[in-house]
Scaffold this motif. Structure first.
Motif: not given
Length: 454
Positions: A305-310, A436-440, A273-275, A24-30
């Motif tokens: 932001x918080x970045x989670x590297x799995x 939609x957020x999960x699919x993205x 990345x959680x914005x 993943x290379x996700x960028x999520x704004x909740x």
């Protein structure tokens, strides 16, 4: 812009959980926190002047709270300032009125926070909700209000439906309460206590007190509005009577709703990345920052932001360790964490979550049923779950009308092909945009040269 409609469509909303095929290379704004939005809505309705909420949550739970407060006499209107998930809200307090009905849906905050306001209104206020809400415990709030001489003309049998007979005032004073089943019982009384004639002295008398950070959240919100709250001992709170100051409040992103997205990095591999992750907060979801490294995640801050590297993630061949974990501080994180534990390589025991039996569904039984239905081995304990990893296969995953059960299924589905969630619409309770957020998130790929094929 109106709040999200609070009705649920009864038709099945089957959703094939997308499987991760690459890192993943996700960028999520909740959207905003449900817990903060609904607390601030209540306090704004009790305040001495109009106030605003910036970046509030628009979801079924917040819509139910807005509708309930409007019924009680509060004017709540969208403003012209529009954020990424909807308009800001202007809340204008009005005289609290009764002779109304309030639909609680399945929202614990509505069914627990609003009865004390109804006691401050004049007239009868009838509370009811979804069938599942009628199974959620309410007796501690009802008994506490009775101890404060609030009348329940239909006897208030300890659960929905019930009627509060408001007289326009609550005398207040000292009461005991067993809040072992939910910290919301405490917050329900604290939020309205400044408007009680003599304030409130509340003592918890149960054997345990789950989700203490949510009580801390309530106290912080009260103090920010000028209310004096003393905590002389563990499990005891003194709220002094007085005005509740109007404020313009910016709602933080919902960190508990961040859990599936953050955990996805450990399942699929790569980075998420959680914005706008707050540096200081009372939200229990902040514990993810220290919990996720227990499974090998590297969690860092990058600006706001918080970045989670799995790393490689489960789908990339990584073996995640099992854990023994007490989640009494933040049981709402349990469904997502249990889903992760089902994909680990060694057994896990999650405790301190017995109170989850009284949430939207019995989450312990539901998690065990869903994971075991896919070939897993989860055993219910008195106060938690024992998870022994087994190879999982695809199949149906029941949401049980519970948003966190639905998102837990999505986590499992990242690594297990063919997981089908029967009601993804249940996520509308606190995060309508989840599909939609999960699919993205799953579709986002690392930059060229860093993606790995699976």
């Amino acid at each position: 812009m109106e709040a999200t409609p609070n009705s649920r469509t009864p038709a099945p909303d089957f959703w094939a959980a997308p499987i991760a095929t690459h890192a993943l290379a996700g960028d999520v704004r909740l959207p905003g926190s449900k817990s903060l939005t609904n607390r601030e809505l209540v306090l704004a309705a009790l305040a001495d002047e109009p106030g605003r909420l910036h970046l509030p949550l628009y979801s079924r739970d917040s819509a139910l709270m807005i509708d309930g407060l409007r019924a009680l006499g509060t004017d709540i209107a969208p403003t012209g300032e529009v954020g990424p998930y909807g308009s800001d809200l202007l809340i204008t307090p009005g005289p609290l009125r009764g002779d109304v009905r309030i639909d609680c849906g399945l929202a614990g905050t509505v069914m627990r926070f609003l009865p004390p306001l109804a006691a401050l209104a004049v007239g009868d206020v009838v509370f009811d909700g979804d069938d599942g809400a009628r199974r959620r415990p309410m007796r501690p709030v009802i008994d506490a209000l009775r101890a404060l001489d609030v009348a329940f003309p239909d006897d208030g049998g300890g659960s929905l439906p019930f009627t509060v007979r408001g007289t326009g005032a609550v005398h207040g004073g000292a009461i005991d309460m067993d809040a072992s089943a939910s910290s919301q019982f405490v917050s329900a009384l604290l939020l309205s206590a400044p408007r009680f004639t003599n304030g409130l002295v509340l003592r918890h008398v149960g054997s345990r007190l789950p989700s203490i950070p949510h009580i801390d959240m309530t106290i912080a919100a009260l103090r920010a509005r000028g209310v004096t709250v003393d905590v002389p001992a563990s499990g005891e709170w003194h709220v002094h009577p007085g005005p509740i100051r109007a404020l313009d409040v910016t709602i933080e992103p919902d960190l508990s709703n961040a859990a599936p997205f953050a955990i996805a990095a450990l399942v699929a591999g790569g980075r998420v990345r959680i914005r706008t992750w707050p540096t200081q907060t009372t939200q229990v979801g902040a514990d993810l920052e220290t919990l996720l490294p227990r499974w090998g995640a590297r969690v860092t801050r990058d600006g706001d932001d918080l970045v989670i590297d799995g790393g490689d993630g489960v789908r990339g061949g990584a073996e995640l360790p099992g854990v023994d974990l007490d989640l009494s501080r933040g049981g709402e994180l349990a469904p997502a964490i249990v889903a992760l534990c089902a994909l680990a390589s060694t057994p896990s025991t999650i405790t301190g979550i017995g109170h989850l039996r009284g949430h939207e569904t019995d989450r312990l039984a539901a998690l065990a049923a869903d994971i075991n239905g896919l070939g897993g081995a989860v055993t219910e304990l008195d106060d938690g779950l024992r998870i022994e990893p087994r190879p999982l296969h695809g199949g149906g995953w029941k949401a049980f009308d519970d948003h966190r059960m639905a998102t837990a299924g999505a986590i499992v589905g990242l690594a297990v092909p063919g997981v089908v969630i029967d009601d993804i619409g249940s996520t509308g309770k606190t995060l309508p945009q989840f599909p939609e957020l999960w699919a993205a998130l799953v579709a986002a790929t690392p930059a060229a040269g860093t993606a790995r094929d699976r």
